[in-house]
Each structure stands twice: as structure tokens, then as C-alpha cells.
Design a protein around this motif. Sequence first.
Motif, PDB file in Angstrom:
ATOM      1  N   ARG A 135       0.844  -1.215   0.000  1.00 32.43           N
ATOM      2  CA  ARG A 135       0.000   0.000   0.000  1.00 32.43           C
ATOM      3  C   ARG A 135       0.867   1.247   0.000  1.00 32.43           C
ATOM      4  O   ARG A 135       0.625   2.195  -0.762  1.00 32.43           O
ATOM      5  N   ASN A 136       1.904   1.262   0.853  1.00 28.39           N
ATOM      6  CA  ASN A 136       2.777   2.435   0.945  1.00 28.39           C
ATOM      7  C   ASN A 136       3.509   2.696  -0.365  1.00 28.39           C
ATOM      8  O   ASN A 136       3.683   3.852  -0.766  1.00 28.39           O
ATOM      9  N   ARG A 137       3.950   1.635  -1.044  1.00 24.99           N
ATOM     10  CA  ARG A 137       4.645   1.818  -2.323  1.00 24.99           C
ATOM     11  C   ARG A 137       3.692   2.435  -3.355  1.00 24.99           C
ATOM     12  O   ARG A 137       4.060   3.374  -4.065  1.00 24.99           O
ATOM     13  N   LEU A 153      -4.456  13.007  -2.132  1.00 25.12           N
ATOM     14  CA  LEU A 153      -4.085  11.591  -2.124  1.00 25.12           C
ATOM     15  C   LEU A 153      -5.070  10.776  -1.289  1.00 25.12           C
ATOM     16  O   LEU A 153      -5.594   9.757  -1.755  1.00 25.12           O
ATOM     17  N   ILE A 154      -5.331  11.223  -0.061  1.00 28.85           N
ATOM     18  CA  ILE A 154      -6.191  10.428   0.827  1.00 28.85           C
ATOM     19  C   ILE A 154      -7.658  10.494   0.402  1.00 28.85           C
ATOM     20  O   ILE A 154      -8.461   9.656   0.813  1.00 28.85           O
ATOM     21  N   VAL A 225      -0.051   9.460   6.798  1.00 29.12           N
ATOM     22  CA  VAL A 225       0.827   9.568   5.623  1.00 29.12           C
ATOM     23  C   VAL A 225       2.142  10.239   6.020  1.00 29.12           C
ATOM     24  O   VAL A 225       3.229   9.806   5.619  1.00 29.12           O
ATOM     25  N   PHE A 226       2.057  11.309   6.824  1.00 26.66           N
ATOM     26  CA  PHE A 226       3.262  11.989   7.316  1.00 26.66           C
ATOM     27  C   PHE A 226       4.159  11.016   8.079  1.00 26.66           C
ATOM     28  O   PHE A 226       5.368  10.986   7.881  1.00 26.66           O
ATOM     29  N   LEU A 227       3.558  10.233   8.979  1.00 31.23           N
ATOM     30  CA  LEU A 227       4.324   9.311   9.829  1.00 31.23           C
ATOM     31  C   LEU A 227       4.987   8.213   9.003  1.00 31.23           C
ATOM     32  O   LEU A 227       6.128   7.825   9.273  1.00 31.23           O
ATOM     33  N   ILE A 228       4.278   7.702   8.004  1.00 34.47           N
ATOM     34  CA  ILE A 228       4.838   6.658   7.137  1.00 34.47           C
ATOM     35  C   ILE A 228       6.071   7.179   6.410  1.00 34.47           C
ATOM     36  O   ILE A 228       7.119   6.522   6.362  1.00 34.47           O
ATOM     37  N   ILE A 229       5.966   8.393   5.856  1.00 35.79           N
ATOM     38  CA  ILE A 229       7.089   8.977   5.117  1.00 35.79           C
ATOM     39  C   ILE A 229       8.255   9.276   6.046  1.00 35.79           C
ATOM     40  O   ILE A 229       9.419   9.036   5.700  1.00 35.79           O
ATOM     41  N   PRO A 244       4.936  14.666   2.814  1.00 34.67           N
ATOM     42  CA  PRO A 244       4.259  14.368   1.550  1.00 34.67           C
ATOM     43  C   PRO A 244       4.459  15.465   0.500  1.00 34.67           C
ATOM     44  O   PRO A 244       4.545  15.184  -0.694  1.00 34.67           O
ATOM     45  N   HIS A 245       4.568  16.723   0.967  1.00 36.24           N
ATOM     46  CA  HIS A 245       4.733  17.830   0.024  1.00 36.24           C
ATOM     47  C   HIS A 245       6.093  17.793  -0.664  1.00 36.24           C
ATOM     48  O   HIS A 245       6.255  18.367  -1.744  1.00 36.24           O
ATOM     49  N   THR A 246       7.063  17.127  -0.030  1.00 34.20           N
ATOM     50  CA  THR A 246       8.385  16.989  -0.650  1.00 34.20           C
ATOM     51  C   THR A 246       8.273  16.244  -1.973  1.00 34.20           C
ATOM     52  O   THR A 246       8.969  16.566  -2.940  1.00 34.20           O
ATOM     53  N   PHE A 247       7.396  15.256  -2.042  1.00 31.98           N
ATOM     54  CA  PHE A 247       7.202  14.502  -3.283  1.00 31.98           C
ATOM     55  C   PHE A 247       6.545  15.380  -4.344  1.00 31.98           C
ATOM     56  O   PHE A 247       6.862  15.269  -5.536  1.00 31.98           O
ATOM     57  N   ARG A 248       5.646  16.258  -3.913  1.00 30.57           N
ATOM     58  CA  ARG A 248       4.999  17.192  -4.855  1.00 30.57           C
ATOM     59  C   ARG A 248       6.039  18.159  -5.421  1.00 30.57           C
ATOM     60  O   ARG A 248       6.070  18.414  -6.629  1.00 30.57           O
TER      61      ARG A 248
END
Length: 299
Positions: A135-137, A153-154, A225-229, A244-248
Motif C-alpha cells: 500500500r505504501n509503495r 491523495l487520501i 501519511v506523514f508518519l509513514i514517510i 508528503p509535500h516533498t514529493f509534490r
Amino acid sequence: MTWELAIQQFEIHLQLERSLAENSILAYGSDLRKLCQFIELRQLGLSPLTLQTTHLRDFLMYLYELGIGATSQARILSAIRGFYQFLLLEGYLETDPTKLVERPVLGRKLPHTLSVHEIEILFGTIDHSTAMGMRNRAMLETLYSSGLRVSELISLRMSDIYFEEMFLQVLGKGNKQRLVPIGKIALKYLRIYIEEVRIHFPIKKEAANCVFLNKRGSKMSRVMVFLIIKELASKAGLQQEISPHTFRHSFATHLVEGGADLRAVQAMLGHESITTTEIYTHLDRSYLQQTIHEFHPRS
């Protein structure tokens, strides 16, 4: 008219007339209540209808002395201006006390990004043998491939994915919909997650159409999502603060570095103004300098 009553009416206006998202409305209310706190602290005894320009300037100075940055000051002032535009529109006032208040001078803060190599390292730390890992991938591939905000995303629904057309239908800020391309690799992991992993989740009825679910079968939260990253970044040994915004930001940066048209990047990110997107052009400077050194006759 009391401050609380006026703010509540403004929040209703933002919801019904401007169709703003709940988070945006909460942010407006929070910023306006900071002004109320200042008035109470200074015992000024002002209502929304008796506030003057000088009081607003004092308020901005108060924020500065508290160590509030220029960007946050500008956001708070923007909320106050919107509030007074509403009062003017409703006929409560004839003059706007915010009109002569100068906007704080903003420095152009450059977004932090990951290199393609760093993204590969981070993805490499994901455990693909577990349901949560797959799921995370799929989730992070989608973030990076399409430049989504974490809220987008969510909120992504099963019906928003067009596998054959390779597009996502995204509900962005202000409930504005846009179509965003998604790459083959992200679609591959999305398909694996949906067809082989998600079907085994104990899916709650209210989350039946949500793409990304937690292990209880409910919609993912922003915090999760923040914690997973954060956990993956720690495992990957990446020292910088990653969200998450780093990926954006990385999505936009890598497109611009690759020669993508700025207007196309603007449309994919859902930016209303091209000036918001132009911040990513700075990241191509090293390539431009290299080009000058290699090909200019005077270099």
C-alpha cells in the motif's frame, strides 16, 4: 456586532458562497481569532466595525515581535482582508481598514526536493512482502508520479483512476477538479495494491470507494501519511525533513529540469497562478550554467 458572530457569518459565507474546503475555513477562522486575542490582550475594546488601520499595523508589529515570519503574517493579513471584504459586501461597513495596510515583504523560499536517486533509495526501504508495504509503495508512487497534495491523495477514489487513459481525476483546493497524468510505474503498483492487497482489507462501508485504506479498512489520515514517510526517510538515512509535500515539489522540479512547459506543470499541480509554479525554475540553474560553459564562445 461581536467578533465571534462576525467570524461565524464569514465562515458560513466561505462555505456556501466560495465553496472552500473545511480545512481552509478553519484556517481563516484561526487567523481572525488571533486578531481577537490581540485586541483582548491590549484591552482595546474594539469591535469588527470600529477597528482602524492603525490597530492593524500594531497587530502586525505584535506578530513580528512574537517571531511570526513574513509568510505567516501575510497569510493572516490576507484572511483579515477577506473578512473585511465580506463585511463591506454585506453592508456592515463603508470603508475598508485593511486598504492602507502594507503587505509584509516576503522572501522567496525555495522548496526542498529529493533527487531521483534519493527517491529510489527511499522506495527501496519499503517492505514489499507486507500488505502495508505494498500500500505504501502504491501511495508514494502516486504522490511522486502525479504531484498530488496529501489531502488529494487520501481523498482519491476508486472511480477517479483511469487505468487505460493513464489519468487521475483529482479534487483539489476549493473543490476544483482537474485531470492529472499518472505514469506506468505508479499505475503498476496501484493495480497490484488494488487487485491483490486492498481486496483483503476489512473495508468499512463509508470507505468503500477510497483507494488508500488503513489496516482497519478506513480512509487514511493526513497524519498517518506523514508518519509513514518520516519512518521511511529515517530507514533510508535521509537527514533532511521530508513530508508528503516533498514529493509534490520533487515531481514539479524534475519535470522542469527535464524541460517541461511551465504552463503544463501549473495545470498538473492545480496552481491558479503561474507565479506559484515559477519557483521551480530556479532548480534548473546548474544545467543552464553548464550549458553556457560548454557552448558559449566567450566561456
